[in-house]
Structure formats: structure tokens, C-alpha cells
Write an enzyme that holds these catalytic residues in place. Sequence first.
Site, mmCIF file in Angstrom:
data_model
loop_
_atom_site.group_PDB
_atom_site.id
_atom_site.type_symbol
_atom_site.label_atom_id
_atom_site.label_comp_id
_atom_site.label_asym_id
_atom_site.label_seq_id
_atom_site.Cartn_x
_atom_site.Cartn_y
_atom_site.Cartn_z
ATOM 1 C CG HIS A 76 -1.910 0.965 1.415
ATOM 2 N ND1 HIS A 76 -1.657 2.243 1.812
ATOM 3 C CD2 HIS A 76 -3.258 0.877 1.232
ATOM 4 C CE1 HIS A 76 -2.818 2.907 1.872
ATOM 5 N NE2 HIS A 76 -3.799 2.113 1.519
ATOM 6 C CG ASP A 119 0.567 -2.582 6.348
ATOM 7 O OD1 ASP A 119 -0.406 -2.762 7.104
ATOM 8 O OD2 ASP A 119 0.507 -1.892 5.313
ATOM 9 C CD GLN A 137 -6.643 -4.295 3.760
ATOM 10 O OE1 GLN A 137 -7.613 -5.050 3.806
ATOM 11 N NE2 GLN A 137 -6.787 -2.982 3.609
ATOM 12 C CE LYS A 148 -7.441 -0.198 5.911
ATOM 13 N NZ LYS A 148 -8.019 0.436 4.716
ATOM 14 C CB CYS A 188 -3.911 3.477 -1.451
ATOM 15 S SG CYS A 188 -5.153 4.712 -1.134
#
Lengths: 150, 423
Positions: free
Chosen positions: B140, B217, B220, B243, B381
Site C-alpha cells: 500500500h 503491515d 488487512q 479495518k 492506494c
Amino acid sequence: MDDLQDLYQQLILDHNKSPRNLGKLEDYNRQAQGYNPLCGDKLQVFLHVEDGIVKDISFEGSGCAISTASASLMTQSVKGKTVEQARATFESFHQMLTEDSDNESDESALGKLVVFSGVCKYPARVKCATLAWHTVNAALSDSVKPVSTE
Amino acid sequence: MVTAAMKQVKMKTASPASSLDPYRIKQDFPVLQQQSNGRPLVYLDSANTSQKPQCVIDAINKFYAHDNANIHRGVYDLSIRATKAYENARGTIAKFVGASRPEEIIFVRGTTEAINLVAQTFVRNRVGQGDEILVTAMEHHSNIVPWQIVCQQTGAVLKVAPINDAGEIILDAYREKLTAKTKFVAMTHVSNALGTVNPIAKMIELAHEKDIPVLVDGAQAAPHIPINVSELGCDFYTVSSHKMFGPTGVGALYGRLDLLNAMPPYQGGGDMILSVTFEHTTYNEVPYKFEAGTPHIAGAIGFAAAAQYILDIGFDKLIAYEHELLDYATKSLATIPEVRMIGTAAEKVSVLSFVLDGVHPHDVGTILDQQGIAIRTGHHCAQPIMDRFDVPATIRASLAIYNTKEDIDALAASLKNVMEVFR
């Protein structure tokens, strides 16, 4: 679906499928690039302006149906017009999509371009329809800087 | 046209093998009980932001209605209650990501801030001219740009580990990119644009063999797969509340305690200090050192309520149901000849990114919206991924536990409708 047919009218679908004046003019003397960062639409317009008249015009680029059809119909509309007339059409077109007015006289001057009048109901799509016009407006000013819808 | 197509859609229920009842789950989410453009709202954009269950909304309301005060300051009961609720929230998030100690959890605005914090307070001081920071080709923008900024500040170079046509990391190539110059690795656990689940345990191990610290990260991953930072052994892990069914504006950075202790503060201000004179300031201990100013207290409490909501459902049930849903959706979209999937990794979460031959994603988004379907169209993104697959944009259906097979049927019917308009 009624609303959708307002947006995706046959004329728009037709110009999306078979865009007119697509490609790069060999003898252009003005050009500009347009970019819509929201959807990634990129557009380049080429003009041959002589004695203050747009003798020829073409565009290249990729985008959604609304932006492709708008570019195609824009070239048809602008070809043969004087620079002042082309600018005036840009203003009327822009006004039709961004202002809540029922200015009949303006719309009658737009001819086929009224096919885009339904776009104002889709705020997220207005930029798609105006990209080609912003770009040609920049080319008429002989701007070298790429224009962005942002 | 849709009505006719919809009539052919048979009502389907979750298979008996799955013990998660999505219809009951859906009842927990007030926003999903509405119509959009005259039809029941079908929300397929959870990878963008998820919807919030009533228990999260209630937790935030309860805090403001009953417990609101600033934290770590007052000696009065209300402030003590607020402090306790905030610190309990830290404990819940620590449990959610498998951190051994609550101090390893720093509340931030979200994954973006977490990555920037690590970039500026950890990585920036450790890299110089010619050093390398490694990311993957499926990041991202929030896991690309902070590193580019560090590179501009230090003369370090950003390197990219490539992915294959299915959207999976190429492990051999990744291994080769880990050189003596590599000083840091930042990678996503799950790709937002492709749905790919990276083999992060293996990737962390390979980096650690060369003593390279790793940030993962997890924005998600959090709503889809269990996270255990202790087992993974990663140095930093980031999550965003919004999220994973929590409020916007809050998230968490997990950092290894020894690393956090050695790092300088990110921002200066109140709450991050022990004592201040005009000559000298002594910083507070971890995690407060990194939480300057009054934090998003209600947000942290709502965030913890969301984490608890997921833990109460249980990842076993959640994973089983989402796999079933992904499988159903994949098969359903495969019946539309014009659909080309972007991202076909063997290990995926319930994210379906695709293009429709001859129709720009933006047009698809507008037509679906008219039929009550909220779907993301664009570059998500993640422009480098769009370039990798040579598409300007994709259509992305990202599913969560509140989505049902009827939602998928509505999507498929509407896509067929799009093809009729553009025939």
C-alpha cells in the site's frame, strides 16, 4: 435503470466504443495533457489552430466511458470553431455539469453535448466528463503544464 | 433488468459445515440495515473500511456518557476509571496481536502513523548513504512513501521484492534482495489490492538470519487471520482499528520492548514526559514516551471492543466462513466470461480484485452503486500493483464476516447487467 439510462445514453456508449478523432495529429501546433488522479484517466489533446480557428483536433488516452465519450464529442464540437467559440462552449458545458441551473439558452448552444446533462446527478463522475474540456481549454491557452482535475 | 435476474437467484444459506451465522452477524451492524438507491445495501468495501457492530458503538457511547475524563492525570474517580478503561484496551490489543506485554502496544492514529513512527524514530537513525530498505511489490502507498521519505533524508535506497503473475511474493528473489546493505524490511501481511497472504513467518526468518529487523503491515490481516507477534518474532507490527470493525482514527503499533526502549520519542508534548524544565526534559517510559498529547481515548476503547468482538466470534469459525464465502464468490465471478481476476494467490483472504473486459472499473462502480452495491473501483492506494498487472484500476469486492452469499449473487447479477449496458 431509468437513472442509469440518463447517464449511459446510447450516444455516450457509441462514442465510447468508437471514439472519433482518436490518435495524434501529424501537424498539431498546440497540445495539452490531462489527468484525473481519482480514476487514473489520462488524456492528451492535439490541435491545429490557424487564423484563430481550430482547423483540426484529435485526442489520445484511456479512461472510463464517460471520459472517453466526452473527449470524442468534445473534438467534434470544437473542430471548426474559433478559439473564442471553443472557450465559450467549454464554459457552457462546465456550467451545465456543475451548476443547478436550467439555463435553456446555454444548453441549446451545446447541441449534442447535452447528452452529458445527466452526469450532474453523479458528483463522483463530473470530473470524468470535464477532463477533456479542461484539457482542451489548456491547449487553447497553449499551456505546457499538464492539467489535473484536482 | 436486475429484478428479473434477481428473481432467478435462489436464496442460499450458509452450509451446515460452517458454524458462523452471517445473518446473525449482519444484525450486529446497524449501518447494514438500510437501503441504498432503493435496494438493500450490499457493502463490499470492507478492505477500505469495515462497518462497526453495535457493541463497538455502545462502548464508545458508554465512555462518553459515563466515564469521560482525561487519562494519567486526575486523582479523581472519573479519571481513574477512564485511565483504567484505556489501559485495559491496551491489554486487549496486546492479547489480540499476541504481544507478551501491554507496554509493547503503542496507540497511534492508524497503520500509516505507526509506519511513519518506525520510519522516523527507528530506521532513519540506522541507515546511511547506499544502505537499503526492502519492501515488496504489493505494498500500500502507506508502506512505500514513509520509506521514500527516509531515503530522501538519508541517501538510503528503496528496494522492491518482486511478485509473480498470481500476485505472490517470489521467495527466491526476496532472499536475493536481502544483502549486506539491507538495513530494514517492511512488508504487508495481506495485500489490500490482491488479497494475497504473504508467508511472513518465512520472510521474517530469512531477514533475521541476516540480523535485519522487520516491520509487518497488518492492516488487512487483522480482520481475517489470527496474529501472533511473539510466534512470528517480528520486530514491529501495525494494525488499524477501522479495518477490523473499530472506529477510525486509532490503531496500534506493536514493537519489541528492547527496541522501543532504545528509540527516541516520535512527537513531543504532554503525557510523554516525566519532568520538564526549560533546560532539560526526561521522557516517560514506554509506551507513554510515544503517546504525546491526549490520545483518542474513546477510540482506543472502541478499538478494543472490536478486537474482543472478533475474539468472541473466534478465528476458527471466522476463517472457515470467509473461505467458504471467497470460494463461492470466486466461482460465481468465474461464470462471467468478461471477468479477469487480478490476484489469484493460493493463500488469499476474502478480497476479489478484477477487471471486466471492455468496461472501465469506474463505470462498473457507478452502475453497481445504482443497484445498492458499494464496491471500490480504482487503484486502491497501490498504484505500483496496477502497473505490475498493466491495468489502470480494478474493481474490488472485499468481504467480511457480515457478507452473505446473497450479497455475492447480487454482485454477479449486477455485473451481468453492466455487460448488458455495454454490449
